[in-house]
Design an enzyme around this catalytic site. Structure first.
Site, PDB file in Angstrom:
ATOM      1  N   GLU A  66       0.439  28.360  -2.712  1.00 50.87           N
ATOM      2  CA  GLU A  66      -0.888  27.744  -2.790  1.00 50.87           C
ATOM      3  C   GLU A  66      -1.439  27.408  -1.402  1.00 50.87           C
ATOM      4  OE1 GLU A  66       0.302  25.446  -6.953  1.00 50.87           O
ATOM      5  OE2 GLU A  66       0.136  24.361  -5.056  1.00 50.87           O
ATOM      6  N   GLY A 107      -4.165  26.507   1.206  1.00 53.22           N
ATOM      7  CA  GLY A 107      -5.518  25.962   1.174  1.00 53.22           C
ATOM      8  C   GLY A 107      -6.034  25.834   2.588  1.00 53.22           C
ATOM      9  N   CYS A 121     -21.344   2.954  11.374  1.00 52.12           N
ATOM     10  CA  CYS A 121     -21.184   1.585  11.848  1.00 52.12           C
ATOM     11  C   CYS A 121     -19.765   1.095  11.565  1.00 52.12           C
ATOM     12  CB  CYS A 121     -22.220   0.688  11.174  1.00 52.12           C
ATOM     13  SG  CYS A 121     -22.329  -0.949  11.926  1.00 52.12           S
ATOM     14  N   GLU A 122     -18.804   1.737  12.210  1.00 57.99           N
ATOM     15  CA  GLU A 122     -17.387   1.410  12.117  1.00 57.99           C
ATOM     16  C   GLU A 122     -16.753   1.689  13.469  1.00 57.99           C
ATOM     17  OE1 GLU A 122     -15.513   0.161   9.696  1.00 57.99           O
ATOM     18  OE2 GLU A 122     -17.040   0.153   8.102  1.00 57.99           O
ATOM     19  N   TYR A 173      -6.302   9.189   8.655  1.00 55.95           N
ATOM     20  CA  TYR A 173      -4.887   9.267   9.038  1.00 55.95           C
ATOM     21  C   TYR A 173      -4.674   9.838  10.436  1.00 55.95           C
ATOM     22  CZ  TYR A 173      -5.717  13.439   6.046  1.00 55.95           C
ATOM     23  OH  TYR A 173      -6.249  14.533   5.408  1.00 55.95           O
TER      24      TYR A 173
END
Length: 437
Positions: free
Chosen positions: A293, A295, A364-365, A337
């Site tokens: 699989e 991706g 706004c972070e 992460y």
């Protein structure tokens, strides 16, 4: 710049601009604005063909399923269907998109750790190729609905083999302490196999395991294969279990920065085939069909994001901030992460680097930082910053934080651009809202 970052058809053209798919990135900016996701579709096709060819060259029965959580949309599903790929979906929304793309139902594998009854019924209605069953609740519900309908359904039982890939904790899924799958070591997997023997419309084709993502070695796959096949041998004696399919998942790594050293596709696949062949022979098992699989490894480094630079903030002897017109709303992975990226000024790729910049998003972070330390030429107003390898989990995880519309997605190939997803506008953000007044 390090030319290892120029994947697929990417190159520096005679104007010193970044070119992808035979299209100048600045022409794309002029036509579609910024931010913008750009995909090299020829490169995606070449990688899909390489995965399939690796099995065909060995004469091994296999399915290569695009793990579409990496990037789902109508056009990418249609591309994968044309390449005769199988498709891994994990939600009703992804399945709905596949149905709208007229994806061959027998090539769809329906994953997910908490499928709703409605999702299960939709999968049965569309007659998907198989369900990857994750837990007892799903198994019981699937048995209930197949029995009512008297409809046979192929399933793979997902197991956690107790093998942990050396990746970030948030994207490691093969260890025992995981929300995914039946544990292979505490009897849960045996119980699931035993239960299916009493379910008349459930056909267990085989087993599924996935050990993590962004993997740069093959040892983890080998360990997982050994554990799963040895358990299949036990179940053959205990339950007369026949392992027809072994799905070893995905997780094949790509290059995000020059520190990453992914293995060639053929190396991953040949190692997996060798291990399955050898262990099956040693255990006296028939060689199962192998499913994988990929991706991220199909679309990740085939995509770039183009931004326009804006404000700057220089803190002497500390840091130089350079802001762009996107950020965690179109690429949340660095904030989520601590994912690492790199980039260049697409409008002057080969210019001498003069300064270290930290690329700030516009949300706004304080944690909205795309790249912390990026050597670039002296920044000018409205430079175009190209961030590499954003094709996986960029658009898929995009959001409207701070009411920022999601960017468009453009496919490029052989000098032609195609608008796969339109840019959202402010009206789109309010389309589902209702006024109190």
């Amino acid at each position: 710049m390090d030319e290892r970052l120029l994947t697929g058809t990417m190159k520096i053209n005679e104007k010193n601009h970044l070119e992808i798919g035979g299209v100048d990135s600045l022409d794309l900016v002029e036509k579609y604005g910024t931010p913008i996701y750009v995909y090299d579709t020829l490169y995606i096709k070449e990688k899909a063909r390489a995965f399939k060819a690796a099995f065909e060259n060995r004469g091994v029965a296999a399915q290569v399923a695009y793990a579409s959580k990496a990037f789902s949309c109508l056009a990418i599903y249609q591309l994968m269907a044309k390449e005769n790929m199988s498709l891994d979906v994990v939600s009703g929304g992804e399945l709905y998109t596949a149905i709208k793309a007229d994806y061959p139902s027998e090539k769809i594998h329906f994953h997910g750790n908490n499928k709703s009854d409605a999702e299960i019924i939709t999968g049965l209605d569309y007659r998907v190729g198989c369900f990857v069953v994750d837990n007892f609740h799903e198994l019981n519900q699937l048995n209930k609905f197949t029995s009512i309908r008297e409809q046979m359904m192929n399933v793979l039982i997902r197991v956690t083999p107790g093998v942990e890939a050396h990746t970030h904790d948030y994207i490691s899924t093969g260890q025992n302490d995981s929300k995914f799958g039946f544990d292979l070591t505490n009897g849960q997997a045996e119980m699931a196999i035993e239960l299916t023997r009493k379910m008349p419309f459930i056909n267990v084709m085989g087993l599924h395991s996935h050990i993590g993502s962004q993997i740069f070695e093959t040892e983890g796959f080998n360990l997982a294969i050994d554990k799963v096949l040895n358990k299949a041998k036990e179940w053959k004696k205990q339950f007369d279990f026949k392992l027809k399919v072994l799905n070893v998942g995905g997780g094949f790594g790509i290059r995000y920065t020059t520190e990453d050293e992914p293995l060639p596709i053929e190396t991953y696949i040949n190692t997996i085939i060798d291990e399955v062949e050898q262990v099956s022979k040693e255990l006296g098992l028939e060689m199962p069909e192998i499913w994988i699989e990929p991706g991220r490894s199909l679309v990740g480094d085939a995509g770039i994001t183009l931004y326009q630079t804006g404000s700057q903030k220089e803190i002497p002897d500390v840091r130089n901030y350079l802001a762009v017109d996107g950020g965690m709303s179109d690429n949340i992975r660095p904030a989520l992460y601590n994912a690492k990226y790199t980039g260049v000024f697409a409008n002057r790729v080969s210019d001498q680097t003069e300064k270290m910049y930290s690329i700030a998003g516009k949300c706004c972070e304080s944690g909205d930082m795309l790249i912390w330390d990026l050597p670039l030429p002296e920044a000018q107003t409205q430079d175009i910053l190209a961030v590499f390898s954003t094709g996986a989990y960029g658009y898929a995880m995009a959001n409207n934080y701070n009411r920022i519309p999601r960017p468009p997605v453009v496919f490029v190939e052989n000098g032609v651009d195609f608008l796969a997803i339109e840019r959202e506008n402010y009206a789109d953000l309010m389309r589902l809202e209702r006024s109190l007044i």
